[in-house]
Every structure is written in structure tokens, then in C-alpha cells.
Motif scaffolding. Structure first.
Motif, PDB file in Angstrom:
ATOM      1  N   GLY A   1      43.644 -25.409 -11.319  1.00 56.92           N
ATOM      2  CA  GLY A   1      43.803 -26.800 -10.916  1.00 56.92           C
ATOM      3  C   GLY A   1      44.518 -27.647 -11.941  1.00 56.92           C
ATOM      4  O   GLY A   1      45.288 -27.155 -12.765  1.00 56.92           O
ATOM      5  N   VAL A   2      44.246 -28.944 -11.886  1.00 58.71           N
ATOM      6  CA  VAL A   2      44.832 -29.924 -12.799  1.00 58.71           C
ATOM      7  C   VAL A   2      43.717 -30.470 -13.694  1.00 58.71           C
ATOM      8  O   VAL A   2      42.653 -30.845 -13.203  1.00 58.71           O
ATOM      9  CB  VAL A   2      45.483 -31.087 -12.015  1.00 58.71           C
ATOM     10  CG1 VAL A   2      45.960 -32.185 -12.963  1.00 58.71           C
ATOM     11  CG2 VAL A   2      46.648 -30.571 -11.175  1.00 58.71           C
TER      12      VAL A   2
ATOM     13  N   LEU B   1      44.868 -32.122  -6.510  1.00 55.61           N
ATOM     14  CA  LEU B   1      46.292 -32.356  -6.758  1.00 55.61           C
ATOM     15  C   LEU B   1      47.099 -31.062  -6.741  1.00 55.61           C
ATOM     16  O   LEU B   1      48.312 -31.083  -6.934  1.00 55.61           O
ATOM     17  CB  LEU B   1      46.486 -33.060  -8.103  1.00 55.61           C
ATOM     18  CG  LEU B   1      45.728 -34.368  -8.308  1.00 55.61           C
ATOM     19  CD1 LEU B   1      46.015 -34.939  -9.698  1.00 55.61           C
ATOM     20  CD2 LEU B   1      46.094 -35.378  -7.231  1.00 55.61           C
ATOM     21  N   GLY B   2      46.421 -29.934  -6.556  1.00 54.01           N
ATOM     22  CA  GLY B   2      47.102 -28.653  -6.610  1.00 54.01           C
ATOM     23  C   GLY B   2      46.823 -27.938  -7.918  1.00 54.01           C
ATOM     24  O   GLY B   2      45.815 -28.188  -8.577  1.00 54.01           O
TER      25      GLY B   2
ATOM     26  N   THR C   1      46.688 -27.667  -1.938  1.00 51.18           N
ATOM     27  CA  THR C   1      47.916 -28.458  -1.978  1.00 51.18           C
ATOM     28  C   THR C   1      49.032 -27.752  -2.723  1.00 51.18           C
ATOM     29  O   THR C   1      50.097 -28.314  -2.896  1.00 51.18           O
ATOM     30  CB  THR C   1      47.635 -29.811  -2.651  1.00 51.18           C
ATOM     31  OG1 THR C   1      47.030 -29.587  -3.936  1.00 51.18           O
ATOM     32  CG2 THR C   1      46.700 -30.646  -1.804  1.00 51.18           C
ATOM     33  N   GLY C   2      48.816 -26.519  -3.172  1.00 51.56           N
ATOM     34  CA  GLY C   2      49.874 -25.762  -3.829  1.00 51.56           C
ATOM     35  C   GLY C   2      50.087 -26.186  -5.269  1.00 51.56           C
ATOM     36  O   GLY C   2      49.200 -26.718  -5.928  1.00 51.56           O
ATOM     37  N   VAL C   3      51.297 -25.956  -5.754  1.00 48.89           N
ATOM     38  CA  VAL C   3      51.640 -26.265  -7.142  1.00 48.89           C
ATOM     39  C   VAL C   3      51.949 -27.750  -7.292  1.00 48.89           C
ATOM     40  O   VAL C   3      52.643 -28.331  -6.457  1.00 48.89           O
ATOM     41  CB  VAL C   3      52.837 -25.416  -7.599  1.00 48.89           C
ATOM     42  CG1 VAL C   3      53.248 -25.790  -9.018  1.00 48.89           C
ATOM     43  CG2 VAL C   3      52.496 -23.935  -7.534  1.00 48.89           C
ATOM     44  N   PHE C   4      51.425 -28.356  -8.353  1.00 49.94           N
ATOM     45  CA  PHE C   4      51.692 -29.766  -8.595  1.00 49.94           C
ATOM     46  C   PHE C   4      53.099 -29.941  -9.151  1.00 49.94           C
ATOM     47  O   PHE C   4      53.466 -29.311 -10.150  1.00 49.94           O
ATOM     48  CB  PHE C   4      50.675 -30.339  -9.585  1.00 49.94           C
ATOM     49  CG  PHE C   4      50.954 -31.778  -9.956  1.00 49.94           C
ATOM     50  CD1 PHE C   4      50.505 -32.807  -9.150  1.00 49.94           C
ATOM     51  CD2 PHE C   4      51.694 -32.094 -11.090  1.00 49.94           C
ATOM     52  CE1 PHE C   4      50.768 -34.133  -9.471  1.00 49.94           C
ATOM     53  CE2 PHE C   4      51.964 -33.412 -11.430  1.00 49.94           C
ATOM     54  CZ  PHE C   4      51.506 -34.438 -10.613  1.00 49.94           C
TER      55      PHE C   4
ATOM     56  N   ASN D   1      37.511 -34.539  -7.119  1.00 45.31           N
ATOM     57  CA  ASN D   1      36.497 -33.497  -6.971  1.00 45.31           C
ATOM     58  C   ASN D   1      36.818 -32.400  -7.980  1.00 45.31           C
ATOM     59  O   ASN D   1      37.860 -31.746  -7.883  1.00 45.31           O
ATOM     60  CB  ASN D   1      36.520 -32.934  -5.550  1.00 45.31           C
ATOM     61  CG  ASN D   1      36.218 -33.994  -4.510  1.00 45.31           C
ATOM     62  OD1 ASN D   1      35.127 -34.549  -4.492  1.00 45.31           O
ATOM     63  ND2 ASN D   1      37.196 -34.290  -3.653  1.00 45.31           N
ATOM     64  N   CYS D   2      35.960 -32.200  -8.955  1.00 43.83           N
ATOM     65  CA  CYS D   2      36.260 -31.310 -10.072  1.00 43.83           C
ATOM     66  C   CYS D   2      35.271 -30.141 -10.175  1.00 43.83           C
ATOM     67  O   CYS D   2      34.173 -30.189  -9.611  1.00 43.83           O
ATOM     68  CB  CYS D   2      36.209 -32.087 -11.394  1.00 43.83           C
ATOM     69  SG  CYS D   2      37.430 -33.408 -11.534  1.00 43.83           S
ATOM     70  N   THR D   3      35.696 -29.128 -10.905  1.00 42.66           N
ATOM     71  CA  THR D   3      34.812 -28.066 -11.345  1.00 42.66           C
ATOM     72  C   THR D   3      34.697 -28.165 -12.857  1.00 42.66           C
ATOM     73  O   THR D   3      35.705 -28.304 -13.552  1.00 42.66           O
ATOM     74  CB  THR D   3      35.355 -26.677 -10.954  1.00 42.66           C
ATOM     75  OG1 THR D   3      35.551 -26.632  -9.545  1.00 42.66           O
ATOM     76  CG2 THR D   3      34.369 -25.585 -11.354  1.00 42.66           C
TER      77      THR D   3
END
Length: 246
Positions: free
Chosen positions: A195-196, A164-165, A18-21, A133-135
Motif C-alpha cells: 500500500g501507501v 490509494l493503491g 485501485t492498482g499502482v499509485f 483505512n490502514c493496516t
């Protein structure tokens, strides 16, 4: 054959990053620091290469005096210049300078202490945190100058989502931020962190804190969000007064 091509195209589109938030992130963190107990409400604004952080500390228990509620001075970021501006409300001054970590490294003492800290990052794999969905990463910091301490190395668990980007600023402690381009942020990014931030936790027992992303809003923000108010005096510190490294 045509159907296969269309299916492949739409599958790629749906999975594309989704690119940059750009927008607003709201966090709530809880802390217990040797008798000081409370929560910090933090709002982070990001738009392209600019950022803004607002925080309010709400104490619920204090070992010294009466619990208080206090706003942190607003911090403005320019990630392209690796620069931050701290808005001092009491003096109506906007203090402009390099990232705090960079500023500290420019002194002999700062460089020595920061270079003594070794950073290790472990990827524990995918986890679901709420709707995200996280790491899950574990960041360990070993201070080679600190001996016989139960907090050495220190460990922080981070959960980031790409749903979310990507963010330019990672919020990893009640008042701890890793802006893009800072030494620590680059070490984490090189280890695959991206990520976020959705959740973080650090410490144990009566010395611990944790944070959670409570809400987000994707939108374009006006440039005034990232500039000092018109009644503030912009001040750049005199770097020549800092003992420089050789």
C-alpha cells in the motif's frame, strides 16, 4: 437472480484494488535526535516505474550551532532497473548507480553488516488513520552483532493504506526509503506489507521520529520529472574500486 448478479458485480467493483499509485505524496516528519530537533518536509512523485524524492530539513533546535534549513539532494528512482540517481546541486552532477542498499551489499563489509540484521514483521490489524483505512505493522530489526543496546532490536511502526493503491517507494524515516526490489522492501512485502505509507513512528525519548501523509494528488506526471536537468553531467561510479565480496 439478475439483481443478485448485478449487486455482486458492483460490490466487487467498489472493493477492487485501485492498482499502482501515480501522482504526488506530501509528508511531514518530526524528529528529536539527541538535541537536534526539527521537521522534514518530503514530496514523493511516482509514475509507473519511476520515482522522485525531494526533502527539506527545517531545524528548530540544535545543540551544535544555529538551527538551519537545508534541502536534500533530489533522488530519482528507476524501479524497473533497481537504480537511483542522486542530483548533486553544488556540482551539477547526476550520480547514477544501484540502490544504496544494493551498492553497500556489494562490499564485504556491507554484506556482512546487512546480513547480521534480522527483520521481523508483525501485523497488528486494521486501524483508521484520519480518512484512511490502514493496516498497522511493527517492523523489528535485530542486529546480531550489536550487544547490550537499548535500541537493539529497533522497532518501527508503519501504517499503510490500500485506499490509494500501491507504491513503489515506502517512506519510513526522515531520510529512509525502501524502494521496490530492495532487500528490506522484499522482506516486508513477503510478510504482507503493501500500500501507501500513511504514518510511521520509530524510537523513544530523545531519539525518535515520526511521519504523516499530509496530502496526495493522483495524476500522470511528465517524464521530465524523473530525468536529470539538461545542465547536469551524468556520472556512473567506478564499481571496481569497491572491495568486492568473495
Amino acid at each position: 437472480m439478475k439483481n443478485i448478479i448485478l449487486f455482486t458485480f458492483f460490490s466487487f467493483f467498489l472493493k477492487a484494488p485501485t492498482g499502482v499509485f501515480n501522482g504526488v505524496l506530501k509528508y511531514e516528519s518530526d524528529y528529536d535526535m539527541a538535541g537536534q530537533v526539527g521537521k522534514v518536509l518530503t514530496t514523493i512523485y511516482e509514475n509507473d516505474s519511476k520515482g522522485r524524492v525531494e526533502s527539506t530539513n527545517i531545524q528548530t533546535k540544535s545543540s551544535i550551532g544555529t538551527p538551519t534549513t537545508k534541502d536534500q539532494n533530489v533522488i530519482l528512482y528507476d524501479f524497473s532497473k533497481q537504480q537511483e540517481t542522486r542530483l548533486q546541486t553544488l556540482t551539477s552532477r547526476a550520480i547514477v548507480g544501484p540502490y544504496m542498499e544494493t551498492f553497500y551489499r556489494q562490499s564485504k563489509q556491507g554484506e556482512s553488516l546487512l546480513d547480521a540484521v534480522k527483520v521481523d514483521v508483525q501485523n497488528l490489524g486494521s486501524e483508521k488513520i484520519g480518512e484512511y483505512n490502514c493496516t498497522h505493522f511493527v517492523v523489528s530489526k535485530l542486529n546480531t552483532k550489536m550487544k547490550n543496546s537499548e535500541f537493539n532490536p529497533s522497532k518501527t511502526d508503519l501504517w499503510l493504506t490500500k485506499d490509494l493503491g500501491s507504491c513503489h517507494l515506502w517512506y519510513v524515516g526522515p531520510y529512509l526509503y525502501y524502494p521496490e526490489g530492495s532487500v528490506t522492501q522484499k522482506k516486508l512485502a513477503d510478510a504482507g506489507v503493501d500500500g501507501v505509507i500513511v504514518k510511521w513512528h520509530t524510537g523513544t525519548g530523545t531519539l525518535q521520529s515520526s511521519g504523516m501523509l499530509m496530502s496526495y494528488e493522483k495524476k500522470s506526471l511528465p517524464s521530465s520529472t524523473f530525468t536529470p536537468p539538461s545542465n547536469f553531467t551524468v556520472v556512473e561510479p567506478d564499481m571496481s574500486s569497491i572491495p568486492q565480496k568473495n
